[in-house]
Design a protein around this motif. Structure first.
Motif, PDB file in Angstrom:
ATOM      1  N   TYR A 183      -0.262  -7.395 -11.270  1.00  0.00           N
ATOM      2  CA  TYR A 183      -0.976  -6.691 -10.202  1.00  0.00           C
ATOM      3  C   TYR A 183      -1.618  -5.434 -10.757  1.00  0.00           C
ATOM      4  N   MET A 184      -2.771  -5.110 -10.213  1.00  0.00           N
ATOM      5  CA  MET A 184      -3.462  -3.878 -10.567  1.00  0.00           C
ATOM      6  C   MET A 184      -3.274  -2.892  -9.438  1.00  0.00           C
ATOM      7  N   ARG A 190       0.861  -1.180   0.000  1.00  0.00           N
ATOM      8  CA  ARG A 190       0.000   0.000   0.000  1.00  0.00           C
ATOM      9  C   ARG A 190       0.895   1.227   0.000  1.00  0.00           C
ATOM     10  N   PHE A 191       0.472   2.261  -0.729  1.00  0.00           N
ATOM     11  CA  PHE A 191       1.225   3.506  -0.757  1.00  0.00           C
ATOM     12  C   PHE A 191       0.252   4.644  -1.014  1.00  0.00           C
ATOM     13  N   GLY A 230      -3.539   1.449 -12.869  1.00  0.00           N
ATOM     14  CA  GLY A 230      -2.372   1.016 -13.614  1.00  0.00           C
ATOM     15  C   GLY A 230      -2.105  -0.452 -13.382  1.00  0.00           C
ATOM     16  N   LEU A 231      -1.128  -0.978 -14.097  1.00  0.00           N
ATOM     17  CA  LEU A 231      -0.752  -2.386 -14.006  1.00  0.00           C
ATOM     18  C   LEU A 231       0.734  -2.504 -13.694  1.00  0.00           C
ATOM     19  N   VAL A 232       1.067  -3.548 -12.953  1.00  0.00           N
ATOM     20  CA  VAL A 232       2.462  -3.856 -12.630  1.00  0.00           C
ATOM     21  C   VAL A 232       2.675  -5.329 -12.925  1.00  0.00           C
ATOM     22  N   GLY A 233       3.662  -5.625 -13.757  1.00  0.00           N
ATOM     23  CA  GLY A 233       4.053  -7.002 -14.017  1.00  0.00           C
ATOM     24  C   GLY A 233       5.394  -7.260 -13.358  1.00  0.00           C
ATOM     25  N   ILE A 234       5.501  -8.397 -12.678  1.00  0.00           N
ATOM     26  CA  ILE A 234       6.747  -8.740 -11.987  1.00  0.00           C
ATOM     27  C   ILE A 234       7.197 -10.118 -12.454  1.00  0.00           C
ATOM     28  N   ARG A 260      -3.487   0.422  -3.532  1.00  0.00           N
ATOM     29  CA  ARG A 260      -3.157  -0.950  -3.160  1.00  0.00           C
ATOM     30  C   ARG A 260      -2.850  -1.778  -4.404  1.00  0.00           C
ATOM     31  N   ALA A 261      -1.916  -2.694  -4.286  1.00  0.00           N
ATOM     32  CA  ALA A 261      -1.610  -3.645  -5.358  1.00  0.00           C
ATOM     33  C   ALA A 261      -2.515  -4.865  -5.169  1.00  0.00           C
TER      34      ALA A 261
END
Length: 93
Positions: A25-26, A5-6, A55-59, A14-15
């Motif tokens: 992750y969204m 969380r940020f 937004g989206l985050v790919g790891i 939140r992710a």
């Protein structure tokens, strides 16, 4: 990541892990998360209205790719870099 969380845009972001792929992750305002899953939502998850995804985050292993508005991505990276040691981010335009 799912507990990440940020703050950005005056909100807690939140992710949220995608139900389609465990490395995706969204980023969503915490206030926009649904209390109960809905069966009619055919997006990345049933807990988030697709129109509320910031937004989206790919790891993948030790790399990540993020697509978000610049203020969201910089807040996300700043928070992430406080948790994990990372190299300087590279921004594509």
């Amino acid at each position: 990541m799912s507990s990440l969380r940020f703050r950005a845009q005056g909100e807690t972001i939140r992710a949220v892990e995608s139900e389609i792929h465990k490395s995706l992750y969204m980023l969503v305002k915490e206030s926009d998360l649904l209390d109960q899953p809905v069966s009619s939502n055919h997006g990345l998850t049933k807990r988030v209205d697709p129109t509320k995804v910031l937004g989206l985050v790919g790891i993948y292993v030790d790399d990540y790719l993020s697509t978000n508005p610049l203020d969201i991505v910089t807040s996300f990276l700043e928070h992430l870099r406080n948790i994990w040691k990372t190299t300087e981010p590279v921004f594509l335009t």
